[in-house]
Design a protein around this motif. Structure first.
Motif, PDB file in Angstrom:
ATOM      1  N   UNK A 196       0.840  -1.201   0.000  1.00  0.00           N
ATOM      2  CA  UNK A 196       0.000   0.000   0.000  1.00  0.00           C
ATOM      3  C   UNK A 196       0.875   1.251   0.000  1.00  0.00           C
ATOM      4  N   UNK A 197       0.585   2.165  -0.916  1.00  0.00           N
ATOM      5  CA  UNK A 197       1.265   3.465  -0.887  1.00  0.00           C
ATOM      6  C   UNK A 197       0.533   4.355   0.118  1.00  0.00           C
ATOM      7  N   UNK A 198       1.300   5.060   0.929  1.00  0.00           N
ATOM      8  CA  UNK A 198       0.720   5.944   1.951  1.00  0.00           C
ATOM      9  C   UNK A 198       1.635   7.160   2.016  1.00  0.00           C
ATOM     10  N   UNK A 199       1.241   8.234   1.336  1.00  0.00           N
ATOM     11  CA  UNK A 199       2.199   9.343   1.185  1.00  0.00           C
ATOM     12  C   UNK A 199       1.487  10.691   1.112  1.00  0.00           C
ATOM     13  N   UNK A 200       2.130  11.676   1.717  1.00  0.00           N
ATOM     14  CA  UNK A 200       1.653  13.064   1.666  1.00  0.00           C
ATOM     15  C   UNK A 200       2.797  13.898   1.118  1.00  0.00           C
ATOM     16  N   UNK A 201       2.541  14.633   0.058  1.00  0.00           N
ATOM     17  CA  UNK A 201       3.595  15.489  -0.508  1.00  0.00           C
ATOM     18  C   UNK A 201       2.979  16.465  -1.503  1.00  0.00           C
ATOM     19  N   UNK A 202       3.691  17.553  -1.811  1.00  0.00           N
ATOM     20  CA  UNK A 202       3.205  18.429  -2.883  1.00  0.00           C
ATOM     21  C   UNK A 202       3.180  17.625  -4.179  1.00  0.00           C
TER      22      UNK A 202
ATOM     23  N   UNK B  31       4.932   9.669 -11.697  1.00  0.00           N
ATOM     24  CA  UNK B  31       5.663  10.514 -12.654  1.00  0.00           C
ATOM     25  C   UNK B  31       6.330  11.642 -11.875  1.00  0.00           C
ATOM     26  N   UNK B  32       7.251  12.319 -12.546  1.00  0.00           N
ATOM     27  CA  UNK B  32       8.032  13.343 -11.838  1.00  0.00           C
ATOM     28  C   UNK B  32       8.157  14.628 -12.645  1.00  0.00           C
ATOM     29  N   UNK B  33       8.308  15.704 -11.891  1.00  0.00           N
ATOM     30  CA  UNK B  33       8.640  17.031 -12.409  1.00  0.00           C
ATOM     31  C   UNK B  33      10.054  17.299 -11.930  1.00  0.00           C
ATOM     32  N   UNK B  34      10.941  17.660 -12.844  1.00  0.00           N
ATOM     33  CA  UNK B  34      12.325  17.974 -12.458  1.00  0.00           C
ATOM     34  C   UNK B  34      12.659  19.390 -12.920  1.00  0.00           C
ATOM     35  N   UNK B  35      13.294  20.147 -12.057  1.00  0.00           N
ATOM     36  CA  UNK B  35      13.800  21.483 -12.481  1.00  0.00           C
ATOM     37  C   UNK B  35      15.295  21.516 -12.246  1.00  0.00           C
ATOM     38  N   UNK B  36      16.027  21.804 -13.321  1.00  0.00           N
ATOM     39  CA  UNK B  36      17.494  21.829 -13.253  1.00  0.00           C
ATOM     40  C   UNK B  36      17.997  23.203 -13.644  1.00  0.00           C
ATOM     41  N   UNK B  37      18.999  23.662 -12.939  1.00  0.00           N
ATOM     42  CA  UNK B  37      19.687  24.899 -13.362  1.00  0.00           C
ATOM     43  C   UNK B  37      20.948  24.447 -14.087  1.00  0.00           C
ATOM     44  N   UNK B  38      21.071  24.859 -15.348  1.00  0.00           N
ATOM     45  CA  UNK B  38      22.188  24.348 -16.159  1.00  0.00           C
ATOM     46  C   UNK B  38      22.890  25.473 -16.920  1.00  0.00           C
ATOM     47  N   UNK B  39      24.131  25.172 -17.322  1.00  0.00           N
ATOM     48  CA  UNK B  39      24.823  26.087 -18.243  1.00  0.00           C
ATOM     49  C   UNK B  39      24.133  25.978 -19.593  1.00  0.00           C
TER      50      UNK B  39
ATOM     51  N   UNK C 205      18.813  19.575  -7.865  1.00  0.00           N
ATOM     52  CA  UNK C 205      17.660  19.443  -8.754  1.00  0.00           C
ATOM     53  C   UNK C 205      16.393  19.454  -7.908  1.00  0.00           C
ATOM     54  N   UNK C 206      15.408  20.218  -8.358  1.00  0.00           N
ATOM     55  CA  UNK C 206      14.104  20.196  -7.670  1.00  0.00           C
ATOM     56  C   UNK C 206      13.306  19.037  -8.253  1.00  0.00           C
ATOM     57  N   UNK C 207      12.786  18.192  -7.373  1.00  0.00           N
ATOM     58  CA  UNK C 207      12.036  17.014  -7.819  1.00  0.00           C
ATOM     59  C   UNK C 207      10.669  17.009  -7.121  1.00  0.00           C
ATOM     60  N   UNK C 208       9.597  16.985  -7.917  1.00  0.00           N
ATOM     61  CA  UNK C 208       8.243  16.891  -7.356  1.00  0.00           C
ATOM     62  C   UNK C 208       7.528  15.724  -8.021  1.00  0.00           C
TER      63      UNK C 208
END
Ligand code: HSE
Length: 436
Positions: free
Chosen positions: A259-265, A353-361, A427-430
């Motif tokens: 069972x998945x049991x999770x709270x997150x944005x 699924x995931x959202x990733x935000x990367x700061x890159x050159x 990296x921001x991961x949501x």
């Protein structure tokens, strides 16, 4: 007909609301319950407050233990909150053969297994509609309305404080800290907002819903909990550009592995009805195999909305308190001997699924390196945007949405990507859910 007698522990916001609504709607409630429901004694630290609310309409005491031992009391309403004293009082009430109505989600999430076992043994009811999503009758829906279904998953906005903050951050483009301050000023957030903003309150409510949905024991201690205090307004903006809103969701899902049991944005498609639940409102989406998705919406807190749930429980208890305990609705929806012990999945094993935000050159080959590492971990990209760099700026943000993958794959990919010289900082991961 002789009234059923209620002892009320605590006369704060919800206790006051309960007294007021019970009195205002006494005639309708009696017609529904079959006999009058009378609050005959109230225990609270502040006797003046009891007198103010009840205008001398019932006995007042500072001793809650006198109420749970009172031979004239049939039902105890526990509205004092917290863990230890509430646990002691509820167990004592049960031992004395009283039915209990409680709004205390923290108590049930932590001590529910013990409390329900004691109530079962004694043949009394412990009712808790008000503990989850305030006035929304979600416990009734899960426990009775949906009994034909194999429930697949639940996803809920079950904390009004955080939903208010997220709505304001999106509407006004403000930071978490700025909105929290405003929410505190308006009384939407507590002076110490930790339980709400760090997702603990939502996890309490989620653990209760999960137990009822799957006939599993209460597993709050194993819930994965992330709040919204680290959420950046930039991610709310980027999510919006991609057609998503960010909500603090409580998610529980039955999978073959556990069972998945999770709270997150969580990013959810902006076009879903639940994505448009704004301000301090709550909503719970339940997916059953027969009925499909059903959505329950309303006020998750406040004096009269929560009183509405407390009184619904009082009516239920009044209607069935003379019934053979075997013929009542089981506390956790499933017969006690049919409860199971399904494992809670560690977050690394969750598939989403995931959202990733990367700061890159901003130079040739950087994106190729990033996508190579994602592919090496079996992760497929669903959508991507790159922020137009400002004049003369040599770095930029890349935002990617992935298809579903196991969390441990994303963790591995992130370690590799963060080690690339062209990638700057963390990296921001949501997490992202389509809610289909
Ligand atoms: N503090 C909760 C909320 C209400 O913000 O929704 C009570 O659980």
């Amino acid at each position: 007909m002789k009234p059923i007698n209620v002892g009320l522990l605590g006369i704060g916001t919800v206790g006051g609301g309960t007294y007021t609504v019970l009195k205002r709607n006494a005639e309708e409630i009696t017609r529904r319950a079959g006999r009058p429901i009378a609050i005959s004694v109230v225990a609270a630290r502040n006797i003046e407050r009891i007198r103010e609310i009840t205008a001398g309409g019932c006995r007042a005491t500072v001793d809650p233990f006198a109420v749970v031992a009172d031979p004239d009391v049939d039902i105890v309403i526990e509205l004092i909150g917290g863990y230890d004293l509430a646990r002691e009082l509820v167990l004592e009430a049960i031992a004395n053969g009283k039915h209990v109505v409680t709004a205390n989600k923290a108590l049930l999430a932590k001590h529910g297994n013990e409390i329900f076992a004691a109530a079962q043994k004694k043949g009394v009811m412990v009712a808790f509609e008000a503990a989850v999503a305030g006035g929304i009758p979600i416990i009734k829906a899960l426990r009775e309305g949906l009994t034909a279904n194999r429930i697949e998953w639940i996803a809920g906005i079950i904390n009004g404080t955080t939903n208010f903050i997220l709505s304001e951050m999106r509407d006004k483009g403000l930071s978490f800290a700025a909105v929290l301050k405003e929410a505190q000023r308006l009384g939407y957030a507590e002076a110490d907002p930790t339980f709400d903003v760090e997702g603990v309150d939502a996890a309490h409510k989620l653990s209760i819903m999960s137990a009822i949905a799957f006939g599993n024991s209460m597993n709050f201690e194993q819930a994965h909990i992330e709040g919204i205090s680290q959420l950046d307004a930039a991610d709310i903006r980027y999510a919006e550009q991609l057609g998503y809103r960010i909500k603090l969701l409580g998610i529980t899902k039955r999978t073959p592995e556990g069972v998945e049991l999770r709270v997150h944005p969580t990013l959810i498609p902006a076009k879903r009805l639940i994505a448009n639940v704004e301000g301090a409102m709550n909503a719970v989406l339940v997916k059953g195999d027969a009925v499909g998705a059903t959505l329950y919406y309303g006020k998750g807190a406040g004096a009269e909305p929560t009183a509405s749930a407390v009184i619904a429980d009082l009516v239920d208890v009044t209607r069935t308190h003379t019934a053979d305990p075997e013929h009542r609705v089981p506390h956790l929806a499933f017969q006690p001997d049919a409860m199971v012990d399904l494992a809670i999945l560690p977050i690394a094993e969750v598939v989403t699924s995931y959202y990733l935000r990367l700061r890159v050159e901003d130079r040739a080959g950087v994106l190729a390196d990033v996508t190579r590492l994602l592919a090496a971990n079996g992760i497929s990209i669903d959508a991507m945007i790159q922020r137009e760099p400002d004049e003369g700026e040599e770095q930029t943000d890349i935002i990617m949405l992935t298809h579903k993958t196991r969390e441990k794959n994303i963790d591995l990919a992130i370690v590799g990507i963060e080690a690339l010289p062209a990638v700057k900082g963390r990296i921001i991961r949501l997490r992202l859910e389509e809610l289909l």
